[in-house]
Enzyme design. Structure first.
Site, PDB file in Angstrom:
ATOM      1  N   SER A  41     -32.200  -4.270 -18.616  1.00 43.55           N
ATOM      2  CA  SER A  41     -33.287  -3.327 -18.378  1.00 43.55           C
ATOM      3  C   SER A  41     -34.102  -3.101 -19.656  1.00 43.55           C
ATOM      4  O   SER A  41     -34.609  -4.034 -20.249  1.00 43.55           O
ATOM      5  CB  SER A  41     -32.706  -2.022 -17.815  1.00 43.55           C
ATOM      6  N   ASP A  64     -32.214  -5.160 -11.650  1.00 40.57           N
ATOM      7  CA  ASP A  64     -31.712  -4.584 -12.894  1.00 40.57           C
ATOM      8  C   ASP A  64     -30.215  -4.853 -13.094  1.00 40.57           C
ATOM      9  O   ASP A  64     -29.386  -4.496 -12.264  1.00 40.57           O
ATOM     10  CB  ASP A  64     -31.964  -3.072 -12.834  1.00 40.57           C
TER      11      ASP A  64
END
Length: 252
Positions: free
Chosen positions: A37, A150
């Site tokens: 991320s 993610d």
């Protein structure tokens, strides 16, 4: 050299840039980086040779409204188009892991199989986009026959991607728990649920670090407080400088 595992954390991930800047100040070499991320974004640009302060200027000059344009699709609320263009502008559309100055691993999540998927070779932009594609918020990235999102969903502190390579592992976690957090809105409810889920999957990884950097000051900041970028950068920098002796000791 040090191996770094950089967590996700939304805006709090800007603290990674402060950590990297402090390592540069201390002249502590980085031999390998893994990120998810926001940690993937910071780690990628650093591995590409950008100075942390330069990355900070780059991020703060971006129009956040463009990055949060509604997609209104059944797979996600927001488009990744503007984010992708930002990456292409500074890294190149055909950038590969081989182009980087420092070996890098990006960690994503395969939604279908429910497993973490690591990338350390081939094209750079698709796995970077995927690692930053927060589920529900952003639509998944389709790459190599997978639906990727993610990496923090299953592995928000990617120690597993850098350990066992003969380098001391420094984990940088930008998600210290805020036990005083108040749930007053729907957004704060979503943020809290995601935070609790992500915090749980980092517990084992924290224990495997040779040194864990986890600035406690970050606990009061929200994932979307990008206007506090300089403050978040400074928190990461000063926390790391305060751990200088421990970091230096890792290198003997």
């Amino acid at each position: 050299m040090l191996a770094l595992a950089l967590s996700g954390g939304g805006a709090r991930g800007i603290a990674h840039l402060g950590v990297l800047a402090a390592l540069d100040t201390l002249e502590l070499p980085v031999g390998r980086v893994a990120g998810v991320s926001s940690g993937a974004i910071a780690g990628t640009f650093y591995a590409a040779g950008f100075a942390p302060s330069e990355i900070l200027r780059m991020l703060t000059s971006v129009n956040i409204a463009r990055l949060t344009r509604l997609a209104l699709s059944r797979f996600g609320l927001l488009h990744l188009t503007a984010v992708e263009q930002l990456f292409i502008t500074h890294l190149g559309a055909n950038a590969t892991f081989a182009d980087l100055c420092i070996p890098l691993t990006l960690v994503t999540t395969d939604l279908t199989e429910g497993v973490s998927v690591e990338f350390s070779e081939g094209l750079l932009i698709p796995p970077l986009l995927a690692s930053a594609a927060v589920p529900i918020v952003y639509r998944p990235v389709e790459y190599q026959g997978r639906q990727l999102v993610d990496g923090g969903l299953l592995n928000n502190l990617p120690v597993s991607a850098v350990e066992g390579r003969g380098l001391p592992v420094v984990g940088v976690n930008c998600n210290p728990s805020n036990r005083a957090a108040r749930i007053t809105t729907f957004r704060s409810l979503i943020e809290r649920v995601l935070h609790l889920a992500i915090s749980t999957n980092t517990l084992a990884s924290k224990q495997r670090c040779d040194l864990l950097l986890e600035p406690d000051e970050l606990r009061t900041y929200r994932p979307l407080q990008y206007r506090q970028a300089q403050t978040l950068f400074n928190i990461g920098y000063h926390h790391t400088m305060g751990r200088a002796k421990e970091l230096t000791a890792l290198l003997g």
